[in-house]
Write a protein that holds these residues in place. Structure first.
Motif, PDB file in Angstrom:
ATOM      1  N   UNK A 464      31.595  39.148  39.758  1.00 13.52           N
ATOM      2  CA  UNK A 464      32.246  38.414  40.839  1.00 13.52           C
ATOM      3  C   UNK A 464      31.062  38.018  41.741  1.00 13.52           C
ATOM      4  N   UNK A 465      30.009  38.668  42.185  1.00 10.10           N
ATOM      5  CA  UNK A 465      28.828  38.257  42.804  1.00 10.10           C
ATOM      6  C   UNK A 465      28.068  37.258  41.991  1.00 10.10           C
ATOM      7  N   UNK A 466      27.980  37.338  40.740  1.00  5.37           N
ATOM      8  CA  UNK A 466      27.035  36.649  39.697  1.00  5.37           C
ATOM      9  C   UNK A 466      28.026  35.376  39.609  1.00  5.37           C
ATOM     10  N   UNK A 467      29.338  35.135  39.294  1.00  3.38           N
ATOM     11  CA  UNK A 467      29.989  34.071  39.216  1.00  3.38           C
ATOM     12  C   UNK A 467      30.083  33.289  40.516  1.00  3.38           C
ATOM     13  N   UNK A 468      29.628  33.787  41.695  1.00  6.48           N
ATOM     14  CA  UNK A 468      29.707  32.828  42.903  1.00  6.48           C
ATOM     15  C   UNK A 468      28.271  32.219  42.683  1.00  6.48           C
ATOM     16  N   UNK A 469      27.258  33.062  42.428  1.00  5.50           N
ATOM     17  CA  UNK A 469      25.973  32.324  42.256  1.00  5.50           C
ATOM     18  C   UNK A 469      25.911  31.133  41.128  1.00  5.50           C
TER      19      UNK A 469
END
Length: 602
Positions: A464-469
């Motif tokens: 989820x964090x990687x997707x946001x970046x």
């Protein structure tokens, strides 16, 4: 972060009523030492001597307005701007007076200035994970910085300039380096005002903060800013200034988090092609996606009229002289319906390019019996299941070796297309070559998304964090879907989505490298093997398509081994900056608009 999303080309410094006295003392010391005063300027019967300080930063000059006594001298200095450079007049006392004296040449930069009081700054106890911050140390660092600048749409710097300034006391360069790969992930530049022009207020400034759009590690921009702040604190600076575009909310949020506060200083720039978007006002293309916008911007730079037909769909019309061309991103009227239909059906594409001598992987057409599928999987070891029609990686499953997995993948692929294909799985890297007018303009390796453990978050949370970046770095175009394919890829790596990864453990969460499903893109244009270039051109000629993205599976972009995967009739040209994909696309549509300098090179 996008262009200037990390505060790229920010900067600057202070003003003081005591400044003029300080410079008088400086001039007196220089005369006492037998040194020549900086600049003599004659006016009437009087001669005045002022420092008029401008610092060359490689991409342009910082013109410190507090060292100039009148607007005429500043305008003269700005007129000395070199081609393809961006000079910035900072700390302009009376910008309205300066602009009134040269309204056709200058404009007020739409940026805010922020200041960090270094006496109140507190270092973070949290250390970077997976990378570290260091000073520029090699020519390779300089080339890597330029690569990041170009990817962020910033003005590049002659590499020898960086190297010449590596030990300078006025300009300081820091880079973020990946601990495992040694790759430069980000950069920031600092200017010491005390060393530059004996600033009585002991100021410093931050410039050119930029992070590689493909960098996986979080917090690189923050770590670079903190390192620069700590460096100037030890040098005795009182504050650190920067400027950031007024609408760059993400960068502003970072700076305010670190304690920067907005101050009322102004910057002025020249009306040149680099700054065009800043002084021409907002266009009607803000709703266009990055793939359409890069082409629209290049057309406008050449004086080609742009009409946005449907922003949501990426449709626009370009008109130049008596010629008008309707486009949808990189798909134009020049691409025939026949060529589109060939690319649309992967089984047809394969037959066409194979007949032209391009190597293709073994394939099993739709309609095969269960026994034929079982035999095909056994013979190939691993297979790829994909819809015959479709794009953006939807419905593709890669590296399947179990028959039940193949059956599930076939069912998933049929939700995208009625016709599905089974293909031999070819080990290697996914290489995309952009072919425009039957010339390879860009080549990039596309890699699947990878998450890095921190010992705290689950794989699901890391995704989820990687997707946001990735979403922030690509204007919303890239994200990692939490679907069955992602879950299967994680399971094949020996984990579950709710497992917590140990620190610095890397896990690939997709097997396809498509940008839209979280993949990253790495330019390899300068090292691609001639055999691969020729294969891409032959495939484009066989399809007879003027603009295409040819996908090959390769052992290495610098080796001749390959297998053709597919051809895309509407490749995302924005994914291949800094290569001149947009320029060559507009060249194709409007040959008469090609700049004379480019024609001479050709």
């Amino acid at each position: 972060m996008g262009k200037e999303s990390d505060g790229s080309k920010p900067g600057s410094g202070p003003r003081s009523r005591q400044t003029s006295d300080a410079y008088k003392h400086r001039l007196k010391r220089m005369r006492d030492q037998g040194l020549k005063p900086p600049i003599a300027r004659h006016g009437g019967d009087k001669t005045k001597t002022t420092p008029q300080f401008a610092l060359d930063c490689g991409w342009g000059r910082l013109v410190f307005s507090q060292t100039f006594e009148d607007s005429g001298a500043m305008i003269a200095a700005l007129r000395g701007e070199q081609p393809d450079r961006r000079d910035i007049a900072v700390y302009v006392r009376n910008p309205h007076v300066l602009l009134a004296n040269a309204p056709q040449e200058l404009f007020l930069d739409p940026s805010h200035t922020y200041r960090l009081d270094l006496s109140r700054y507190r270092a973070s106890r949290k250390r970077p994970k997976g990378y570290f911050i260091r000073r520029l140390t090699s020519q390779a660092d300089a080339e890597a910085i330029n690569r990041i600048y170009a990817a962020r749409g910033m003005v590049t710097v002659p590499p020898e300039f960086f190297w010449a300034k590596r030990d300078a006391r006025t300009i300081i360069y820091f880079v973020a380096e990946d601990e495992k790969t040694g790759e430069v992930l980000g950069t920031v530049t600092g200017v010491d005002h005390m060393r530059a022009f004996e600033d009585p207020e002991r100021g410093s400034s931050l410039w050119c903060l930029a992070v590689d759009p493909s960098a996986r590690h979080p917090g690189i921009g923050e770590a670079l800013v903190r390192r620069l702040a700590e460096y100037f604190t030890t040098r005795g600076a009182a504050f650190l200034d920067l400027s950031v575009l007024h609408d760059n909310e993400q960068a502003i949020a970072l700076y305010e988090k670190l304690g920067f506060q907005r101050v009322s200083f102004f910057s002025v720039k020249r009306k040149n092609p680099i700054n065009e978007t800043l002084f021409t006002g907002p266009a009607d293309d803000q709703a266009l996606n990055p793939y359409a916008r890069i082409l629209v911007n290049e057309a406008r730079r050449r004086g080609i009229h742009v009409e946005v037909v449907d922003a949501e769909g990426g449709f626009f019309r370009l008109t130049h002289g008596g010629r008008s061309v309707l486009c949808r991103e990189s798909l134009s009227e020049l691409t025939s319906a026949v060529a589109m239909s060939i690319c649309d059906d992967k089984s047809v594409t394969r037959r066409i390019v194979s007949a032209a001598g391009v190597r293709v992987p073994e394939q099993l057409a739709d309609g095969a019996s269960p026994d034929e599928i079982s035999e095909f999987v056994r013979r190939c070891g691993k297979v790829v299941v994909k819809p015959a029609r479709g794009e953006q990686g939807r419905g593709i499953s890669v590296g399947l070796s179990e028959l039940d997995e193949v059956e599930k993948a076939i069912a998933a692929a049929r939700q995208v297309s009625d016709t599905i294909l089974l293909e031999e799985y070819v080990e290697g890297e996914d290489l995309r070559l952009i072919v425009i007018n039957f010339r390879v303009v860009a080549a990039a390796v596309r890699r699947p998304p990878v998450v890095v453990g921190d010992g705290e978050r689950t794989i699901r949370e890391l995704i989820a964090a990687q997707s946001r970046r990735r979403k922030a770095a690509t204007g919303g175009e890239s994200r990692i879907p939490l679907d069955e394919e992602t879950e299967r890829t994680v399971r094949d790596a020996g984990y579950g989505l709710d497992d917590v990864l140990d620190p610095e453990v890397h896990v690939a969460v997709r097997k396809t490298a498509n940008l839209h499903t979280g993949g990253t893109i790495h330019d390899v244009t300068d090292i691609v093997d001639p055999v691969l270039v020729e294969a891409a051109i032959e495939a484009a000629r066989a399809i007879d398509i003027p603009v295409t993205g040819i996908d090959l599976m390769v052992k290495s972009p610098s080796r001749p081994d390959y297998a053709f995967i597919e051809a895309n009739e509407r490749p995302g040209l924005a994914n291949h900056e800094p290569q001149p994909t947009a320029e060559r696309f507009i060249d194709l549509l409007f040959p008469l608009s090609v700049p004379a300098s480019v024609k001479r090179i050709r």
